[in-house]
Design a protein around this motif. Structure first.
Motif, PDB file in Angstrom:
ATOM      1  N   TYR A   9       0.823  -1.207   0.000  1.00 58.39           N
ATOM      2  CA  TYR A   9       0.000   0.000   0.000  1.00 58.39           C
ATOM      3  C   TYR A   9       0.864   1.267   0.000  1.00 58.39           C
ATOM      4  O   TYR A   9       0.600   2.205  -0.748  1.00 58.39           O
ATOM      5  N   PHE A  25       2.282   1.700  -3.366  1.00 59.80           N
ATOM      6  CA  PHE A  25       1.201   2.102  -4.270  1.00 59.80           C
ATOM      7  C   PHE A  25       0.965   3.619  -4.171  1.00 59.80           C
ATOM      8  O   PHE A  25       0.754   4.292  -5.171  1.00 59.80           O
ATOM      9  N   ARG A  70      -3.627  -6.361  -3.926  1.00 61.23           N
ATOM     10  CA  ARG A  70      -3.297  -5.509  -5.072  1.00 61.23           C
ATOM     11  C   ARG A  70      -4.519  -5.288  -5.978  1.00 61.23           C
ATOM     12  O   ARG A  70      -4.792  -4.163  -6.396  1.00 61.23           O
ATOM     13  N   ALA A  71      -5.235  -6.366  -6.259  1.00 62.61           N
ATOM     14  CA  ALA A  71      -6.427  -6.260  -7.100  1.00 62.61           C
ATOM     15  C   ALA A  71      -7.472  -5.362  -6.434  1.00 62.61           C
ATOM     16  O   ALA A  71      -8.102  -4.536  -7.098  1.00 62.61           O
ATOM     17  N   MET A 122      -6.959  -2.931  -4.326  1.00 66.61           N
ATOM     18  CA  MET A 122      -6.492  -1.532  -4.363  1.00 66.61           C
ATOM     19  C   MET A 122      -6.745  -0.923  -5.729  1.00 66.61           C
ATOM     20  O   MET A 122      -7.200   0.219  -5.828  1.00 66.61           O
ATOM     21  N   ARG A 123      -6.497  -1.676  -6.779  1.00 65.32           N
ATOM     22  CA  ARG A 123      -6.738  -1.161  -8.135  1.00 65.32           C
ATOM     23  C   ARG A 123      -8.222  -0.899  -8.334  1.00 65.32           C
ATOM     24  O   ARG A 123      -8.613   0.092  -8.934  1.00 65.32           O
ATOM     25  N   TYR A 124      -9.067  -1.799  -7.810  1.00 68.57           N
ATOM     26  CA  TYR A 124     -10.512  -1.653  -7.964  1.00 68.57           C
ATOM     27  C   TYR A 124     -11.016  -0.404  -7.247  1.00 68.57           C
ATOM     28  O   TYR A 124     -11.799   0.354  -7.785  1.00 68.57           O
ATOM     29  N   THR A 125     -10.552  -0.178  -6.016  1.00 64.29           N
ATOM     30  CA  THR A 125     -11.020   0.974  -5.243  1.00 64.29           C
ATOM     31  C   THR A 125     -10.412   2.279  -5.746  1.00 64.29           C
ATOM     32  O   THR A 125     -10.960   3.350  -5.504  1.00 64.29           O
ATOM     33  N   ASP A 126      -9.280   2.221  -6.457  1.00 67.91           N
ATOM     34  CA  ASP A 126      -8.637   3.419  -6.978  1.00 67.91           C
ATOM     35  C   ASP A 126      -9.339   3.942  -8.226  1.00 67.91           C
ATOM     36  O   ASP A 126      -9.192   5.094  -8.584  1.00 67.91           O
ATOM     37  N   GLN A 127     -10.120   3.102  -8.892  1.00 62.65           N
ATOM     38  CA  GLN A 127     -10.757   3.505 -10.156  1.00 62.65           C
ATOM     39  C   GLN A 127     -12.000   4.337  -9.928  1.00 62.65           C
ATOM     40  O   GLN A 127     -12.638   4.353  -8.968  1.00 62.65           O
TER      41      GLN A 127
END
Length: 195
Positions: free
Chosen positions: A68, A71, A187-188, A190-195
């Protein structure tokens, strides 16, 4: 002097009414691999180094946190179980994991404690005297956050240092037995919530 501690996650041995000087003398006598010492207000805590469950959880939390922090592109330094002490505060403590957030810090800003046995010194009071801004406790498969304020630590629902950290995602991934799978899911997520 021989001290034998049992193999399971044992309760700590507590010795009270010691001065700082007596504590430092005892510390030199007991300094052995596999034994961790803490001190607060005249009470010496002698604890056997943690077992596999403790270490696995500690390392999992650390790995996820570092993913995190990377990231977010934050500068940080993992300081592990660095020894923190203050003679004037009558305190010595070693965190399970600790992190300096930012560059050129003199002490950790974030400490992580994994609790698998009960008893011992008051960890929040110890860290308050050491002026650690945030503590995370892992107890009974749950993560609790504490933020240092003017009156001491306050229980908070999420990290104050990392306010956008998805605590539910973090806890879910800590509890995944397969470490590699936990890292992938984190990781997946984090990418989902970042979009």
């Amino acid at each position: 002097m021989t001290i034998t501690l049992i193999e399971r996650e044992a309760e700590p041995i507590l010795i009270s009414d010691l001065t700082w000087r007596e504590f430092k003398a005892v510390e030199q006598l007991i300094e052995r691999p596999g034994v961790r010492l803490s001190f607060l207000d005249g009470v010496l805590e002698i604890r056997k180094m943690p077992g596999k469950k403790h270490e696995t959880i500690k390392e999992s939390i650390g790995a996820l946190l570092e993913i995190y922090l990377e990231f977010l592109e934050l500068d940080f330094t993992p300081t592990g179980s660095v020894t923190l002490e203050s003679e004037s505060g009558k305190v010595k403590r070693e965190a399970d994991k600790s992190y300096e957030l930012g560059l050129n810090k003199k002490r950790p800003y974030l400490v992580i404690e994994v609790i698998v046995s009960s008893g011992g010194i008051n960890k929040l009071e110890a860290y308050k005297r050491l002026q650690i801004p945030e503590i995370w406790f892992w107890i009974n498969d749950q993560l609790s956050f504490y933020s240092l304020g003017n009156e001491g630590y306050e229980s908070v629902t999420k990290s104050q240092l990392l306010p956008n950290l998805d605590a539910d995602l973090l806890m879910r991934c800590i509890n995944i037995e397969n470490h590699a799978q936990a890292l992938r899911e984190f990781r997946a997520g984090m990418r989902y919530t970042d979009q």
